[in-house]
Design a protein around this motif. Structure first.
Motif, PDB file in Angstrom:
ATOM      1  N   LEU A  18      54.021  92.365 102.835  1.00  0.00           N
ATOM      2  CA  LEU A  18      54.661  93.376 101.994  1.00  0.00           C
ATOM      3  C   LEU A  18      53.636  93.830 100.971  1.00  0.00           C
ATOM      4  O   LEU A  18      53.094  93.024 100.218  1.00  0.00           O
ATOM      5  CB  LEU A  18      55.892  92.799 101.296  1.00  0.00           C
ATOM      6  N   LEU A  19      53.348  95.131 100.953  1.00  0.00           N
ATOM      7  CA  LEU A  19      52.332  95.711 100.081  1.00  0.00           C
ATOM      8  C   LEU A  19      53.033  96.513  98.990  1.00  0.00           C
ATOM      9  O   LEU A  19      53.722  97.493  99.285  1.00  0.00           O
ATOM     10  CB  LEU A  19      51.416  96.604 100.913  1.00  0.00           C
ATOM     11  N   PHE A  20      52.874  96.081  97.730  1.00  0.00           N
ATOM     12  CA  PHE A  20      53.612  96.693  96.621  1.00  0.00           C
ATOM     13  C   PHE A  20      52.697  97.451  95.669  1.00  0.00           C
ATOM     14  O   PHE A  20      51.709  96.901  95.163  1.00  0.00           O
ATOM     15  CB  PHE A  20      54.324  95.619  95.788  1.00  0.00           C
ATOM     16  N   LEU A 105      64.254  90.157  90.023  1.00  0.00           N
ATOM     17  CA  LEU A 105      63.198  90.554  90.949  1.00  0.00           C
ATOM     18  C   LEU A 105      62.338  89.348  91.328  1.00  0.00           C
ATOM     19  O   LEU A 105      61.941  89.202  92.488  1.00  0.00           O
ATOM     20  CB  LEU A 105      62.321  91.643  90.327  1.00  0.00           C
ATOM     21  N   ARG A 106      62.073  88.495  90.372  1.00  0.00           N
ATOM     22  CA  ARG A 106      61.294  87.293  90.653  1.00  0.00           C
ATOM     23  C   ARG A 106      61.961  86.444  91.744  1.00  0.00           C
ATOM     24  O   ARG A 106      61.309  86.001  92.684  1.00  0.00           O
ATOM     25  CB  ARG A 106      61.129  86.465  89.372  1.00  0.00           C
ATOM     26  N   SER A 107      63.265  86.260  91.627  1.00  0.00           N
ATOM     27  CA  SER A 107      64.005  85.480  92.613  1.00  0.00           C
ATOM     28  C   SER A 107      63.947  86.138  93.989  1.00  0.00           C
ATOM     29  O   SER A 107      63.778  85.454  95.009  1.00  0.00           O
ATOM     30  CB  SER A 107      65.457  85.319  92.156  1.00  0.00           C
ATOM     31  N   LEU A 108      64.097  87.473  94.014  1.00  0.00           N
ATOM     32  CA  LEU A 108      64.026  88.207  95.280  1.00  0.00           C
ATOM     33  C   LEU A 108      62.670  88.009  95.948  1.00  0.00           C
ATOM     34  O   LEU A 108      62.582  87.717  97.151  1.00  0.00           O
ATOM     35  CB  LEU A 108      64.264  89.696  95.040  1.00  0.00           C
ATOM     36  N   LEU A 109      61.598  88.188  95.179  1.00  0.00           N
ATOM     37  CA  LEU A 109      60.255  88.084  95.731  1.00  0.00           C
ATOM     38  C   LEU A 109      59.960  86.673  96.238  1.00  0.00           C
ATOM     39  O   LEU A 109      59.397  86.496  97.323  1.00  0.00           O
ATOM     40  CB  LEU A 109      59.222  88.488  94.670  1.00  0.00           C
ATOM     41  N   LEU A 110      60.329  85.684  95.457  1.00  0.00           N
ATOM     42  CA  LEU A 110      60.055  84.307  95.853  1.00  0.00           C
ATOM     43  C   LEU A 110      60.884  83.872  97.053  1.00  0.00           C
ATOM     44  O   LEU A 110      60.506  82.952  97.776  1.00  0.00           O
ATOM     45  CB  LEU A 110      60.303  83.363  94.678  1.00  0.00           C
ATOM     46  N   SER A 111      62.014  84.542  97.277  1.00  0.00           N
ATOM     47  CA  SER A 111      62.864  84.190  98.422  1.00  0.00           C
ATOM     48  C   SER A 111      62.370  84.820  99.723  1.00  0.00           C
ATOM     49  O   SER A 111      62.827  84.447 100.803  1.00  0.00           O
ATOM     50  CB  SER A 111      64.310  84.621  98.165  1.00  0.00           C
ATOM     51  N   ILE A 114      57.475  86.040 103.328  1.00  0.00           N
ATOM     52  CA  ILE A 114      56.450  86.940 103.854  1.00  0.00           C
ATOM     53  C   ILE A 114      55.327  87.065 102.828  1.00  0.00           C
ATOM     54  O   ILE A 114      55.556  87.009 101.621  1.00  0.00           O
ATOM     55  CB  ILE A 114      57.043  88.348 104.129  1.00  0.00           C
ATOM     56  N   ARG A 115      54.131  87.252 103.301  1.00  0.00           N
ATOM     57  CA  ARG A 115      52.970  87.480 102.446  1.00  0.00           C
ATOM     58  C   ARG A 115      53.197  88.711 101.570  1.00  0.00           C
ATOM     59  O   ARG A 115      53.666  89.748 102.056  1.00  0.00           O
ATOM     60  CB  ARG A 115      51.758  87.693 103.362  1.00  0.00           C
ATOM     61  N   LYS A 116      52.835  88.623 100.285  1.00  0.00           N
ATOM     62  CA  LYS A 116      53.060  89.734  99.351  1.00  0.00           C
ATOM     63  C   LYS A 116      51.779  90.032  98.570  1.00  0.00           C
ATOM     64  O   LYS A 116      51.146  89.125  98.026  1.00  0.00           O
ATOM     65  CB  LYS A 116      54.199  89.395  98.378  1.00  0.00           C
ATOM     66  N   VAL A 117      51.415  91.333  98.507  1.00  0.00           N
ATOM     67  CA  VAL A 117      50.167  91.756  97.871  1.00  0.00           C
ATOM     68  C   VAL A 117      50.425  92.994  97.010  1.00  0.00           C
ATOM     69  O   VAL A 117      51.196  93.878  97.384  1.00  0.00           O
ATOM     70  CB  VAL A 117      49.093  92.089  98.940  1.00  0.00           C
ATOM     71  N   ILE A 118      49.775  93.055  95.840  1.00  0.00           N
ATOM     72  CA  ILE A 118      49.838  94.230  94.970  1.00  0.00           C
ATOM     73  C   ILE A 118      48.719  95.193  95.360  1.00  0.00           C
ATOM     74  O   ILE A 118      47.590  94.781  95.607  1.00  0.00           O
ATOM     75  CB  ILE A 118      49.656  93.834  93.480  1.00  0.00           C
ATOM     76  N   GLY A 135      56.963  88.602  84.326  1.00  0.00           N
ATOM     77  CA  GLY A 135      57.205  87.248  84.813  1.00  0.00           C
ATOM     78  C   GLY A 135      56.996  87.120  86.302  1.00  0.00           C
ATOM     79  O   GLY A 135      57.602  86.262  86.956  1.00  0.00           O
ATOM     80  N   LEU A 136      56.110  87.962  86.869  1.00  0.00           N
ATOM     81  CA  LEU A 136      55.905  87.992  88.318  1.00  0.00           C
ATOM     82  C   LEU A 136      54.496  87.574  88.713  1.00  0.00           C
ATOM     83  O   LEU A 136      54.079  87.778  89.863  1.00  0.00           O
ATOM     84  CB  LEU A 136      56.173  89.413  88.856  1.00  0.00           C
ATOM     85  N   GLU A 137      53.749  87.006  87.778  1.00  0.00           N
ATOM     86  CA  GLU A 137      52.324  86.769  88.019  1.00  0.00           C
ATOM     87  C   GLU A 137      52.034  85.813  89.171  1.00  0.00           C
ATOM     88  O   GLU A 137      50.944  85.846  89.742  1.00  0.00           O
ATOM     89  CB  GLU A 137      51.635  86.270  86.749  1.00  0.00           C
ATOM     90  N   ASP A 138      52.997  84.955  89.528  1.00  0.00           N
ATOM     91  CA  ASP A 138      52.762  84.012  90.619  1.00  0.00           C
ATOM     92  C   ASP A 138      53.539  84.362  91.887  1.00  0.00           C
ATOM     93  O   ASP A 138      53.693  83.533  92.779  1.00  0.00           O
ATOM     94  CB  ASP A 138      53.114  82.590  90.169  1.00  0.00           C
ATOM     95  N   CYS A 139      54.006  85.588  91.965  1.00  0.00           N
ATOM     96  CA  CYS A 139      54.807  86.013  93.121  1.00  0.00           C
ATOM     97  C   CYS A 139      53.966  86.665  94.221  1.00  0.00           C
ATOM     98  O   CYS A 139      54.490  86.968  95.295  1.00  0.00           O
ATOM     99  CB  CYS A 139      55.898  86.991  92.684  1.00  0.00           C
TER     100      CYS A 139
END
Length: 304
Positions: A18-20, A105-111, A114-118, A135-139
């Motif tokens: 997932l590319l954000f 959003l943090r909960s959604l991302l951590l759940s 799939i690989r996630k990249v900014i 609060g998303l620095e480790d997502c």
């Protein structure tokens, strides 16, 4: 064995990355950062580059429209400035206090299994600060940012891809100061005049800056992060960035509106609507709970 191989393929999730985009995608436009950023760009043009205030609106519009970012356009038409100084001026005074921790959003991302990249046009200092405020620095696995696409060695752009940084969030090393790639030019291309009195023999100058929505920029980002576009979902608030991504084979999600435009496979009013709009992203998690013995699929009990 042939059956087992077909079964494995059928169980393989549709997406593996997932590319954000960051700004106005992971937080809403209503935060006010975009308006403040635009004001800071205008102030930089007036205070540091000596551009007449009356020309700013038309100039910004043309540069953004034709080069992807105002910064890329300024470099193209001949303005010479330090990239780090520009980013410090434009982003350093943003109202970051408007960004609040987003546990939903943090909960959604951590759940998401799939690989996630900014992937942002901004510099890595801004990206890291905005993610921290949210609060998303480790997502995310890492950040593809300005420095990733515009690597430097001393005062010149490097042609060696080994010098290119895929900025992981745990990286603490400092990159070299980003300097301009050509010597100072006293001749500025009149882009306003170029469009007000079209000359068929005149061409817009190219920019040395690599950024979205350039397809070259997106292809470079995908290659550096080892991302397969056919198995990647791309989240963006920019229609033109979405359309460039779509042309390269990415699955696309336009964020900030419920109106799906050309090039967008999905449209989300808010990134918070992710699970309701695209539940298939969580399929990998469900499939992980299913195993098989021999040629027969067997449900594996989920322990508490």
């Amino acid at each position: 064995m042939e059956y087992e191989e077909r079964y494995r393929q059928a169980q393989r999730p549709k997406y593996d990355c997932l590319l954000f985009d960051l700004d106005d995608t992971l937080y809403p436009l209503s935060s006010g950062l975009a308006i403040s950023c635009r004001k800071n760009i205008e102030d930089y043009m007036i205070e540091r580059l000596g551009i007449e205030k009356s020309k700013i609106p038309d100039l910004c519009n043309l540069l953004y429209k034709n080069y992807g970012t105002t910064m890329a356009g300024l470099r193209a038409i001949g303005y010479d400035f330090d990239y780090d100084e520009y980013h410090s001026f434009v982003h350093g005074r943003l109202p970051y206090e408007n960004l609040k921790p987003d546990p939903v959003l943090r909960s959604l991302l951590l759940s998401l299994p799939i690989r996630k990249v900014i992937f942002t046009n901004a510099d890595k200092v801004h990206a890291a600060k905005a993610l921290s405020k949210l609060g998303l620095e480790d997502c995310f696995e890492g950040i593809i940012c300005f420095e990733t696409l515009n690597p430097t060695h001393k005062s010149t752009v490097s042609d060696d891809e080994d010098d290119i940084e895929f900025a992981g969030l745990i990286t603490t090393t400092n990159t070299a100061t980003v300097m301009t790639t050509t010597s100072t030019s006293t001749k500025i291309f009149d882009i306003i005049g170029h469009f007000s009195q079209p000359n068929l023999g005149s061409r817009l100058p190219k920019t040395p800056i690599v950024c979205k929505p350039s397809e070259d920029a997106i292809e470079l980002a995908l290659r550096l992060a080892n991302i397969n576009p056919q198995r990647t979902m791309f989240f963006e608030d920019s229609v033109r960035n979405i359309q460039s991504g779509k042309r390269l084979g990415l699955h696309t999600v336009l964020v900030g509106t419920s109106q799906r435009t050309k090039g967008a496979d999905f449209a989300l009013e808010s990134i918070h609507n992710l699970k309701e709009a695209i539940p298939e992203l969580w399929e990998a998690d469900k499939k992980a709970e299913v195993g098989y013995t021999g040629n027969v699929a067997v449900e594996t009990p989920v322990t508490a």
